[in-house]
Design a protein around this motif. Structure first.
Motif, PDB file in Angstrom:
ATOM      1  N   ILE A  23       0.839  -1.201   0.000  1.00 36.46           N
ATOM      2  CA  ILE A  23       0.000   0.000   0.000  1.00 36.46           C
ATOM      3  C   ILE A  23       0.876   1.252   0.000  1.00 36.46           C
ATOM      4  O   ILE A  23       0.622   2.197  -0.759  1.00 36.46           O
ATOM      5  N   LEU A  24       1.921   1.258   0.810  1.00 39.85           N
ATOM      6  CA  LEU A  24       2.834   2.406   0.869  1.00 39.85           C
ATOM      7  C   LEU A  24       3.540   2.618  -0.475  1.00 39.85           C
ATOM      8  O   LEU A  24       3.655   3.754  -0.949  1.00 39.85           O
ATOM      9  N   LYS A  25       3.998   1.548  -1.114  1.00 37.10           N
ATOM     10  CA  LYS A  25       4.633   1.663  -2.429  1.00 37.10           C
ATOM     11  C   LYS A  25       3.661   2.258  -3.444  1.00 37.10           C
ATOM     12  O   LYS A  25       4.031   3.118  -4.251  1.00 37.10           O
ATOM     13  N   PHE A  26       2.419   1.792  -3.412  1.00 38.03           N
ATOM     14  CA  PHE A  26       1.397   2.305  -4.323  1.00 38.03           C
ATOM     15  C   PHE A  26       1.213   3.808  -4.115  1.00 38.03           C
ATOM     16  O   PHE A  26       1.226   4.587  -5.071  1.00 38.03           O
ATOM     17  N   LYS A  27       1.056   4.216  -2.870  1.00 41.55           N
ATOM     18  CA  LYS A  27       0.851   5.641  -2.565  1.00 41.55           C
ATOM     19  C   LYS A  27       2.037   6.481  -3.015  1.00 41.55           C
ATOM     20  O   LYS A  27       1.867   7.587  -3.539  1.00 41.55           O
ATOM     21  N   ARG A  28       3.238   5.971  -2.827  1.00 40.86           N
ATOM     22  CA  ARG A  28       4.440   6.707  -3.253  1.00 40.86           C
ATOM     23  C   ARG A  28       4.484   6.862  -4.775  1.00 40.86           C
ATOM     24  O   ARG A  28       4.851   7.921  -5.278  1.00 40.86           O
ATOM     25  N   LEU A  29       4.145   5.807  -5.500  1.00 45.28           N
ATOM     26  CA  LEU A  29       4.104   5.887  -6.961  1.00 45.28           C
ATOM     27  C   LEU A  29       3.109   6.941  -7.425  1.00 45.28           C
ATOM     28  O   LEU A  29       3.398   7.739  -8.323  1.00 45.28           O
ATOM     29  N   VAL A  30       1.948   6.954  -6.803  1.00 45.59           N
ATOM     30  CA  VAL A  30       0.904   7.913  -7.169  1.00 45.59           C
ATOM     31  C   VAL A  30       1.363   9.340  -6.868  1.00 45.59           C
ATOM     32  O   VAL A  30       1.259  10.229  -7.724  1.00 45.59           O
ATOM     33  N   ARG A  31       1.868   9.573  -5.660  1.00 46.99           N
ATOM     34  CA  ARG A  31       2.322  10.921  -5.291  1.00 46.99           C
ATOM     35  C   ARG A  31       3.421  11.421  -6.224  1.00 46.99           C
ATOM     36  O   ARG A  31       3.408  12.566  -6.657  1.00 46.99           O
ATOM     37  N   LYS A  32       4.383  10.560  -6.511  1.00 50.85           N
ATOM     38  CA  LYS A  32       5.498  10.931  -7.394  1.00 50.85           C
ATOM     39  C   LYS A  32       4.986  11.288  -8.782  1.00 50.85           C
ATOM     40  O   LYS A  32       5.385  12.305  -9.368  1.00 50.85           O
ATOM     41  N   PHE A  33       4.082  10.478  -9.317  1.00 54.32           N
ATOM     42  CA  PHE A  33       3.539  10.751 -10.644  1.00 54.32           C
ATOM     43  C   PHE A  33       2.782  12.080 -10.663  1.00 54.32           C
ATOM     44  O   PHE A  33       2.956  12.892 -11.576  1.00 54.32           O
ATOM     45  N   ILE A  34       1.945  12.304  -9.674  1.00 56.61           N
ATOM     46  CA  ILE A  34       1.165  13.545  -9.635  1.00 56.61           C
ATOM     47  C   ILE A  34       2.097  14.753  -9.495  1.00 56.61           C
ATOM     48  O   ILE A  34       1.899  15.778 -10.156  1.00 56.61           O
ATOM     49  N   TRP A  35       3.132  14.635  -8.686  1.00 57.49           N
ATOM     50  CA  TRP A  35       4.107  15.721  -8.517  1.00 57.49           C
ATOM     51  C   TRP A  35       4.795  16.028  -9.850  1.00 57.49           C
ATOM     52  O   TRP A  35       4.915  17.184 -10.243  1.00 57.49           O
ATOM     53  N   GLU A  36       5.233  14.980 -10.531  1.00 59.15           N
ATOM     54  CA  GLU A  36       5.949  15.158 -11.800  1.00 59.15           C
ATOM     55  C   GLU A  36       5.037  15.579 -12.949  1.00 59.15           C
ATOM     56  O   GLU A  36       5.518  16.036 -13.987  1.00 59.15           O
ATOM     57  N   ASN A  37       3.739  15.412 -12.784  1.00 58.74           N
ATOM     58  CA  ASN A  37       2.776  15.721 -13.840  1.00 58.74           C
ATOM     59  C   ASN A  37       1.745  16.753 -13.388  1.00 58.74           C
ATOM     60  O   ASN A  37       0.597  16.731 -13.835  1.00 58.74           O
ATOM     61  N   ALA A  38       2.169  17.662 -12.533  1.00 57.93           N
ATOM     62  CA  ALA A  38       1.263  18.696 -12.022  1.00 57.93           C
ATOM     63  C   ALA A  38       0.763  19.622 -13.132  1.00 57.93           C
ATOM     64  O   ALA A  38      -0.304  20.212 -13.012  1.00 57.93           O
ATOM     65  N   ASN A  39       1.528  19.721 -14.215  1.00 59.47           N
ATOM     66  CA  ASN A  39       1.160  20.633 -15.299  1.00 59.47           C
ATOM     67  C   ASN A  39       0.308  19.975 -16.389  1.00 59.47           C
ATOM     68  O   ASN A  39       0.057  20.565 -17.430  1.00 59.47           O
TER      69      ASN A  39
END
Length: 143
Positions: A105-121
């Motif tokens: 679950i933690l790995k999943f959340k980290r992947l999601v957060r990282k993607f959203i951060w890198e794709n904020a635009n």
């Protein structure tokens, strides 16, 4: 249908809609596992669902896929190279029919957060799938 294909593709999988819709207010879209050519060729045309069909199904919804999180507990269905180069792919081996452990679950959340951060635009989607796109997928998206 051959015995091998029946083992590989569950009957339930064959009768499910291949791609859902964006979960309102999120970047998530759920879908069942797409099958590489050698597996999907054995299915009737109406049940065929390949990585290319996945991309086309999302484009038909006027959406763009940016990341696939694969929750199946195997590598037999398709490979990263079957997806377009502009789509990131992350594999989280997740056992079916039981709750994912805290580490997964933690790995999943980290992947999601990282993607959203890198794709904020942009508004690219995070596609999540297990075998059927229901149990593990729904649980992880809700978490």
């Amino acid at each position: 249908m051959t015995k091998t294909l029946r083992k590989t593709v569950q009957a339930k999988w064959r009768n499910l809609k291949p791609v859902g819709e964006r979960v309102p207010g999120t970047r998530f879209i759920a879908f069942k596992v797409p099958l590489k050519g050698t597996l999907s060729q054995r299915l009737p045309l109406t049940q065929k669902f390949t990585p290319k069909d996945l991309i086309n199904g999302i484009k038909e919804q006027n959406e763009e896929l940016g990341l696939v999180i694969d929750l199946t507990n195997t590598t037999r269905y398709y490979e990263k190279k079957d997806l377009p180069r502009n789509v990131q792919y992350k594999k989280l081996f997740t056992v079916g029919l039981e709750l994912p452990d805290d580490a997964t679950i933690l790995k999943f959340k980290r992947l999601v957060r990282k993607f959203i951060w890198e794709n904020a635009n942009n508004d690219k989607l995070i596609g999540v799938h297990c075998t059927t796109g229901i149990n593990r997928t729904g649980y992880m998206i809700c978490r």
